[in-house]
Design an enzyme around this catalytic site. Structure first.
Site, PDB file in Angstrom:
ATOM      1  N   LYS A   1      10.362   3.578  12.880  1.00 19.08           N
ATOM      2  CA  LYS A   1      11.310   3.768  13.977  1.00 19.08           C
ATOM      3  C   LYS A   1      11.049   5.097  14.692  1.00 19.08           C
ATOM      4  O   LYS A   1      10.604   6.071  14.074  1.00 19.08           O
ATOM      5  CB  LYS A   1      12.730   3.730  13.403  1.00 19.08           C
ATOM      6  CG  LYS A   1      13.860   3.693  14.407  1.00 19.08           C
ATOM      7  CD  LYS A   1      15.180   3.542  13.666  1.00 19.08           C
ATOM      8  CE  LYS A   1      16.376   3.556  14.607  1.00 19.08           C
ATOM      9  NZ  LYS A   1      17.642   3.396  13.854  1.00 19.08           N
TER      10      LYS A   1
ATOM     11  N   SER B   1      20.388   0.085  16.002  1.00 25.64           N
ATOM     12  CA  SER B   1      19.427   0.847  16.779  1.00 25.64           C
ATOM     13  C   SER B   1      17.972   0.662  16.354  1.00 25.64           C
ATOM     14  O   SER B   1      17.069   1.164  17.012  1.00 25.64           O
ATOM     15  CB  SER B   1      19.779   2.336  16.707  1.00 25.64           C
ATOM     16  OG  SER B   1      19.728   2.809  15.359  1.00 25.64           O
TER      17      SER B   1
ATOM     18  N   SER C   1      22.653  -0.083  11.675  1.00 24.42           N
ATOM     19  CA  SER C   1      21.529   0.007  12.604  1.00 24.42           C
ATOM     20  C   SER C   1      20.231  -0.601  12.093  1.00 24.42           C
ATOM     21  O   SER C   1      19.288  -0.776  12.857  1.00 24.42           O
ATOM     22  CB  SER C   1      21.274   1.479  12.974  1.00 24.42           C
ATOM     23  OG  SER C   1      22.442   2.062  13.478  1.00 24.42           O
TER      24      SER C   1
END
Length: 578
Positions: free
Chosen positions: A117, A201, A225
Site C-alpha cells: 500500500k 483505504s 481499511s
C-alpha cells in the site's frame, strides 16, 4: 496567496503523474528485460493460476524461477492498472533484489512478488497518502514490514493507490475512506464492476489482487481499511491484533489517537496465503527490528487444528441495518457451520453508536494546502460548518434521525484532557462488557456481517458510518478478517426494494442506492476472535472458506504434495473468482 499555492499544487501533481507514467514505462522495460533472460517452458497463465502455497513450493524446488514469476506478475499488474488504476508506483529495486536472491537462504516467501500500500514506507519512494504535501518526500529507509518481507525472500514490486488522507479525521464514523480516490493518482475502480468502488483505504491492493496482478499484498486497517475493500473485490484479508506486527514505517492514519487501533495486514485470494504471510512476518527479524512487537511466533498448531468450535453470530449491530444479501450471507454461512458439527449461537450485544471527534480539525488541517478530492467535498462541507450550526442540527435531527444527529454532536466534543480521559474509560468499559458477553455465551470466535456489495462510485463519501461493522474491532482491538462466501442474487435485489434501514433517513436511502444493481457481485462475512488469538481467527476463516468451497464443489486439499507448475495449473483451471 491562495492562487499561488493552488498553482504550485497542480504543478506538483502534474510532475507526480508524469513520474508515475515514467515508472510504469520502466516497469514494462524491466519486464521485457527479464523476458529476454528467461527460457519459458510453460505459459505465464500457468504461474498466475497457482496459489501462494503451491507457488512457494514450485519456487523452492526449482520448478520455476523467481525471475519467471516476477515477469508474470509485472505483465499482469500492468494490464490490471491500465484497466482499474491500481498502481501508484513501480519499485525498480525489485530487479536488484531479484539478483540478490541467488546468494541468500530461501525464506518462506522466497521469490514471491508482493504489492504494498502507498503508505507503507519503501526507501527512496514517497508515501503520499494521496496528499500533495507528501510528494517529493521519499522515505529514508524501508518500513520494518518491508525489511522482513525482503529477508524472507519476498520481492516488493509496486505500491498501490489509496484515498486522499487515508483517514485523518477523529470523527471516524463520519469520515472513513470507503472509496479509493485522490487528486494525484485518480480513482481505483472495482474489477468486478467498473462503475463501483474498490473500497478503501487499501482499495488499490484489493483491486490489484482481485484482477490477478498480485498474489499477496500488504495494507493497513484503521476502520476496516483492509477488510472492506477485500470484501468489495471478492478476496480474503486479515487485520491482526494491534502490535502483533510492527508499525514502524507506516505513514498516515491518525497520529496521536489511541482509541482505534491501526494495524498492517495481508490481502490475498485465499486464507492459506494470509496465514503464510503472517508466519513469514512473525519471525526473529521482526522481533529484532522492532522490540515493541511481542516475540510470539506464529502458532501453526492452533491454526492447523481441526476441531469443532463454539461460534457466536449476529445479523445486525443495531446501528446499521444489513441488506437482505448481507443477512443471507451470514445465515447461509451459519447453516454450513452447523452442518459441519460446529455449535453456533446468537450473540446479543449492547449497541454502541457513540462516536468521538476532534470537531473535524485534524481533517481540515491535513487538507489545508491540498485540492480536495470530489469524494471528500461533502464531508469537508460538514466539517467546516460553524459549531453553533452543528449543535442546532443535532437538536433538529435527533427525533427522526438519531445516528446523523449523533454525528454532528461528535464534531463538537472532546475539548479537554478530562473529557478525553473519560472517553478512554468508556472505551475500556465497553471492551470489558464485550469480552464478558463472549464468556457468558462460552464462544471462541464470532461470525458477523461485512458491508456489501461494493458501492456505486460517487456514493461512498456519504456512507462512512456504514463502517460500524468493521471499526468496532479496531476499537476493541480484536483480530478480524473477511472471507467471500456468495454473490448477490436476483432475489436479494428484489428484497432490497423493501429495504428501509434504521429510520429510512438520508443515510439509509443513500445506502440502498449505493448497493442496488449488484447482482453477481461478491459478498463476504467477517470472522473475529479475541485479542492475541490471531491464529484461531485465521483457523476459523479457513473453515468458513473450506465449507463454502465444498458447497460449490471446488474444494481443494489443504495440503498437497509438491507438483510441477504444469500439473498445478491443470488442477487449478477450474478455480474462479467469487
Amino acid at each position: 496567496m491562495r492562487w499561488v499555492a493552488t498553482r504550485n499544487y497542480y504543478r506538483l501533481v502534474a510532475k507526480a503523474r508524469l513520474r508515475r507514467e515514467e515508472s510504469l514505462t520502466k516497469m514494462k522495460t524491466i519486464m521485457n528485460q527479464i523476458k529476454e533472460m528467461e527460457t519459458y517452458g510453460t505459459k505465464i497463465e500457468s504461474v498466475l493460476l497457482l496459489t501462494l502455497h503451491d507457488l512457494c513450493h514450485s519456487l523452492s524446488n526449482g520448478d520455476v524461477s523467481p525471475s519467471y514469476v516476477l515477469h508474470a506478475y509485472l505483465e499482469k499488474a500492468l494490464d490490471a492498472t491500465q484497466k482499474f488504476n491500481c498502481i501508484t508506483e513501480f519499485l525498480p529495486e525489485c530487479l536488484t533484489q531479484l539478483a540478490e536472491l541467488q546468494g541468500m537462504n530461501k525464506g518462506i516467501l522466497y521469490g514471491i512478488p508482493v504489492s504494498i500500500k502507498d503508505n507503507i514506507n519503501y526507501k527512496g519512494h514517497d508515501s503520499t497518502c494521496g496528499l500533495g504535501k507528501f510528494l517529493n518526500r521519499p522515505a529514508g529507509e524501508d518500513s520494518v514490514i518491508v525489511q522482513v518481507l525482503k529477508k524472507q525472500g519476498a520481492i516488493p514490486f509496486v505500491k498501490t493507490n489509496v484515498p486522499q488522507t487515508l483517514l485523518r479525521s477523529q470523527c471516524v464514523l463520519l469520515y472513513n475512506s470507503l472509496a479509493c480516490s485522490n487528486p494525484i493518482y485518480g480513482q481505483t475502480i472495482n474489477p468486478h464492476d467498473t462503475k463501483r468502488t474498490s473500497g478503501g483505504s487499501s482499495g488499490g491492493e484489493a483491486a490489484l489482487i482481485a484482477a490477478g496482478g498480485s498474489i499477496l499484498g500488504i495494507g493497513t486497517d484503521l476502520c476496516g481499511s483492509i477488510r472492506f475493500p477485500a470484501a468489495c473485490c471478492g478476496i480474503c484479508a486479515f487485520k491482526p491484533t494491534a502490535n502483533r506486527l510492527s508499525k514502524i514505517g507506516l505513514s498516515g492514519g491518525l497520529p496521536g489517537q489511541k482509541t482505534f487501533e491501526s494495524m498492517a495486514g495481508p490481502l490475498a485470494k485465499d486464507v492459506e496465503s494470509l496465514a503464510m504471510c503472517m508466519k513469514a512476518l512473525l519471525c526473529e527479524d521482526m522481533f529484532h527490528l522492532d522490540p515493541t512487537v511481542p516475540p510470539v511466533p506464529f502458532n501453526n498448531e492452533i491454526y492447523a487444528n481441526i476441531k469443532q468450535m463454539r461460534i457466536g453470530y449476529f445479523e445486525s449491530d443495531g446501528y446499521w441495518i444489513p441488506t437482505p444479501s448481507m443477512k443471507r450471507a451470514i445465515m447461509e454461512t451459519k447453516q454450513l457451520l452447523e452442518e459441519a458439527g460446529h455449535t453456533v449461537c446468537l450473540l446479543i450485544l449492547k449497541e454502541n453508536g457513540e462516536i468521538i471527534g476532534d470537531k473535524g480539525l485534524t481533517l481540515i488541517e491535513t487538507l489545508k494546502e491540498d485540492i480536495i478530492d470530489p469524494s471528500l467535498k461533502f464531508q469537508m462541507s460538514i466539517r467546516t460548518m460553524p459549531i453553533v450550526f452543528k449543535k442546532l442540527l443535532y437538536f433538529i435531527l435527533k427525533p427522526f434521525s438519531p445516528r446523523i444527529a449523533d454525528g454532528f454532536k461528535a464534531m463538537t466534543e472532546i475539548r479537554s484532557v478530562e473529557q478525553l480521559w473519560k472517553h478512554h474509560v468508556a472505551v475500556m468499559t465497553y471492551r470489558e462488557e464485550y469480552i464478558k458477553a463472549w464468556g457468558k455465551h462460552d464462544i471462541e470466535v464470532l461470525l458477523c456481517p461485512s458491508v456489501g456489495p461494493a458501492f456505486q462510485t460517487g456514493r461512498a463519501g456519504k456512507l462512512s458510518a456504514s463502517s460500524s461493522y468493521t471499526i468496532i474491532y479496531n476499537l476493541l482491538n480484536f483480530p478480524a478478517g473477511v472471507v467471500p462466501v456468495t454473490k448477490v442474487t436476483k432475489e436479494d435485489e428484489e428484497e432490497l426494494m423493501n429495504y428501509h434501514g434504521y429510520k429510512n433517513d438520508s443515510w439509509d436511502k443513500t445506502f440502498k442506492k449505493a448497493v442496488s444493481g449488484g447482482v453477481g457481485l461478491p459478498l463476504a462475512v467477517q470472522c473475529v476472535a479475541l485479542p492475541w488469538h490471531d491464529e484461531l481467527c485465521l483457523c476459523f476463516m479457513r473453515e468458513v472458506e473450506k465449507l463454502v468451497k465444498k458447497k460449490k464443489g471446488t474444494q481443494q486439499p489443504l495440503e498437497k504434495s509438491n507438483l510441477s507448475v504444469q500439473a498445478d495449473a491443470e488442477l487449478l483451471k477450474e478455480q474462479t473468482l467469487l
